[in-house]
Design an enzyme around this catalytic site. Structure first.
Site, PDB file in Angstrom:
ATOM      1  N   LYS A  76      11.185  61.737 101.135  1.00  0.00           N
ATOM      2  CA  LYS A  76      10.813  60.339 101.373  1.00  0.00           C
ATOM      3  C   LYS A  76      10.823  60.057 102.862  1.00  0.00           C
ATOM      4  CE  LYS A  76      10.358  55.947 100.067  1.00  0.00           C
ATOM      5  NZ  LYS A  76       9.168  55.922 100.958  1.00  0.00           N
ATOM      6  N   LYS A 100      19.652  59.938 106.485  1.00  0.00           N
ATOM      7  CA  LYS A 100      19.622  58.518 106.121  1.00  0.00           C
ATOM      8  C   LYS A 100      19.773  58.333 104.611  1.00  0.00           C
ATOM      9  CE  LYS A 100      16.355  56.934 109.068  1.00  0.00           C
ATOM     10  NZ  LYS A 100      15.079  56.326 109.524  1.00  0.00           N
ATOM     11  N   LYS A 112       8.586  63.222 106.528  1.00  0.00           N
ATOM     12  CA  LYS A 112       7.983  62.377 107.567  1.00  0.00           C
ATOM     13  C   LYS A 112       6.582  62.841 107.854  1.00  0.00           C
ATOM     14  CE  LYS A 112       9.244  58.937 110.241  1.00  0.00           C
ATOM     15  NZ  LYS A 112      10.320  57.989 109.923  1.00  0.00           N
ATOM     16  N   THR A 196      14.310  46.519 107.323  1.00  0.00           N
ATOM     17  CA  THR A 196      14.910  47.315 108.398  1.00  0.00           C
ATOM     18  C   THR A 196      15.733  46.391 109.290  1.00  0.00           C
ATOM     19  OG1 THR A 196      12.972  48.743 108.307  1.00  0.00           O
ATOM     20  CG2 THR A 196      14.416  49.012 110.211  1.00  0.00           C
ATOM     21  N   ASN A 227       7.881  45.795 113.983  1.00  0.00           N
ATOM     22  CA  ASN A 227       8.431  45.264 112.729  1.00  0.00           C
ATOM     23  C   ASN A 227       9.947  45.051 112.809  1.00  0.00           C
ATOM     24  OD1 ASN A 227       9.886  46.226 110.013  1.00  0.00           O
ATOM     25  ND2 ASN A 227       8.113  45.026 109.459  1.00  0.00           N
ATOM     26  N   SER A 354      12.733  50.570 100.411  1.00  0.00           N
ATOM     27  CA  SER A 354      11.647  51.415  99.900  1.00  0.00           C
ATOM     28  C   SER A 354      12.053  52.034  98.559  1.00  0.00           C
ATOM     29  CB  SER A 354      11.349  52.551 100.883  1.00  0.00           C
ATOM     30  OG  SER A 354      10.382  52.160 101.819  1.00  0.00           O
TER      31      SER A 354
HETATM   32  N1  GLU Z   1       9.841  54.750 108.460  1.00  0.00           N
HETATM   33  C1  GLU Z   1      11.083  54.186 108.024  1.00  0.00           C
HETATM   34  C2  GLU Z   1      12.238  55.026 108.510  1.00  0.00           C
HETATM   35  O1  GLU Z   1      12.132  55.727 109.485  1.00  0.00           O
HETATM   36  C3  GLU Z   1      11.107  53.912 106.531  1.00  0.00           C
HETATM   37  C4  GLU Z   1      10.938  55.113 105.660  1.00  0.00           C
HETATM   38  C5  GLU Z   1      10.770  54.760 104.186  1.00  0.00           C
HETATM   39  O2  GLU Z   1      10.826  53.588 103.862  1.00  0.00           O
HETATM   40  O3  GLU Z   1      10.569  55.683 103.394  1.00  0.00           O
HETATM   41  O4  GLU Z   1      13.319  54.954 107.991  1.00  0.00           O
END
Ligand code: GLU
Length: 420
Positions: A76, A100, A112, A196, A227, A354
């Site tokens: 993810k 994370k 990613k 976030t 954002n 998410s």
């Molecule tokens: N791009 C965001 C991050 O770096 C969200 C990733 C997501 O929601 O999967 O955490």
């Protein structure tokens, strides 16, 4: 700090991340084979995406999708559109996503994606063609139970809508659970757009408690007005803090009395650019070194380095961006008793909501904004406590503590599957 120290600093986000992974894995009691597996993504796809531009010419863009580890579940993580995307950066970002998800206890590994491009110089339709082309190029390795993308730097809910539509067409069935961060009308979750920043705000509140700082009247500096940065500035302002400086990619605005955040929010463009409208700007470098209580880097990587870590005046630094502080600078800040909340904890509110979005898509049943906010609050507070207690108990910095907490379950899953 001598010049030579600063100039020999490792600014490669991948190799510096690997050093922390190695330390975390070793401290958890695993051998070198575990590190060998976790130091790189298990899969990285490089794609070339031809896009018909509005002038009739074709431009070929390079993109990547990295999947760090899928022992726990599907991978993810977001997709960024940025001119400075590199393969190493995407790999490091996928490792950070694993950490994370591990801290928040989500049933995912990290992934990613990134495309080398500058959406600020592309029309809406060119961005759409690029988004669709990228999904066609990576469609074999992604999916609702394989790898679930989301927004990241310079991508947003509209980009997610195009990507979801393209994926649904390829698979020939509606697939809202393929991607998160979608518009509400297409199965997005209430509260995902602000999640976030909400998570960062919760970390600031918890960190302020630990440091004995009252939020009301405290001076906050936010680097970046995308954002995360823009909503965060608003939340801090609403909480009674004084947001004395904000910035975008072109410069920074500073006012000791507190900036008029509402009006800046109205005037920013969709990429968070606002400083171009003003004459009296300062540089991003000056912004980071301002006298303040709380500093939130919410832009890009390698902003706090050995070159400026000893000049940071803030007592709390909460990373809303991914990788804004180098590993060496983390050490300097920790030695100076600055409480640094690392990215993998600080900005995890995004992937947490998410996950809620994906769960709602899978159930076909949608939650209220209050339900989302309550569950986010619960997970963030628990994550902060676990990481903070680990750092205190082991007398290590918050980043290493976060990596230890974040990697633990993944290593366990890897072992249980018999991979190592
Ligand atoms: N791009 C965001 C991050 O770096 C969200 C990733 C997501 O929601 O999967 O955490």
């Amino acid at each position: 700090m001598s010049q030579s120290d600063a100039s020999s600093e490792n600014l490669n986000v991948l190799t510096s991340t690997q050093a922390v992974i190695r330390e975390a894995v070793t401290k958890l009691g695993y051998g070198p084979d575990m590190y060998e597996l976790l130091k790189e993504p298990i899969r990285v796809l490089t794609v070339r995406i031809p896009v018909r531009m509005d002038d009739g010419n074709v431009r070929v863009f390079t993109g990547y999708r990295a999947q760090h580890n899928d022992a726990i579940g599907p991978t993810k993580g977001g997709i960024r559109f940025h001119p400075e995307v590199t393969e190493d950066e995407v790999k490091a970002l996928s490792i950070w996503m694993s950490v994370k998800c591990g801290i928040a206890n989500l049933p995912y590994g990290g992934g990613k994606g990134g495309v080398i491009c500058d959406p600020r110089e592309m029309s809406f339709r060119e961005q759409e063609r690029l988004a669709r082309g990228y999904v066609r190029a990576i469609s074999q390795i992604v999916g609702p139970s394989k790898d679930i993308p989301a927004p990241d730097v310079m991508t947003n809910s509209q980009v997610m809508a195009w990507m979801m539509d393209e994926y649904s067409r390829i698979r020939e069935f509606d697939s809202p659970n393929f991607i998160t961060g979608k518009p509400i009308a297409l199965g997005g979750s209430l509260g995902r757009d602000t999640s976030t920043a909400r998570g960062v705000a919760i970390c600031i509140r918890e960190a302020a408690k630990v440091k004995g700082i009252t939020l009301e009247g405290s001076r906050v500096v936010v680097q970046g007005f995308g954002n995360a940065g823009s909503y965060l500035a608003k939340f801090m302002h609403d909480a009674g803090a004084r947001v004395i400086a904000i910035s975008d990619a072109y410069g920074a605005l500073h006012d000791e009395q507190g900036l008029d955040i509402e009006s800046l929010l109205e005037r920013r463009d969709s990429f968070g650019t606002v400083t171009k409208l003003f004459k009296n700007t300062i540089s991003n470098k000056e912004l980071l070194e301002l006298d303040c209580d709380i500093l939130v880097p919410a832009a890009i990587e390698n902003q706090i380095t050995l070159a400026n870590a000893s000049e940071i005046k803030a007592k709390i630094v909460v990373e809303a961006a991914n990788g804004p502080t180098t590993m060496d600078a983390t050490r300097v800040l920790t030695e100076r008793d600055v409480l640094l909340v690392p990215d993998v904890l600080g900005n995890s509110g995004g992937v947490i909501v998410s996950y809620f979005e994906w769960v709602q898509n899978n159930q076909g049943y949608y939650w209220t904004e209050t339900e989302v906010a309550t569950r986010l609050e619960d997970l963030m507070v628990r994550s902060f406590e676990t990481v903070y207690k680990t750092a205190q108990a082991r007398k290590i910095d918050m980043r290493l503590a976060a990596y230890m907490v974040g990697v633990r379950r993944m290593a366990e899953a890897v072992e249980l599957r018999g991979w190592v």
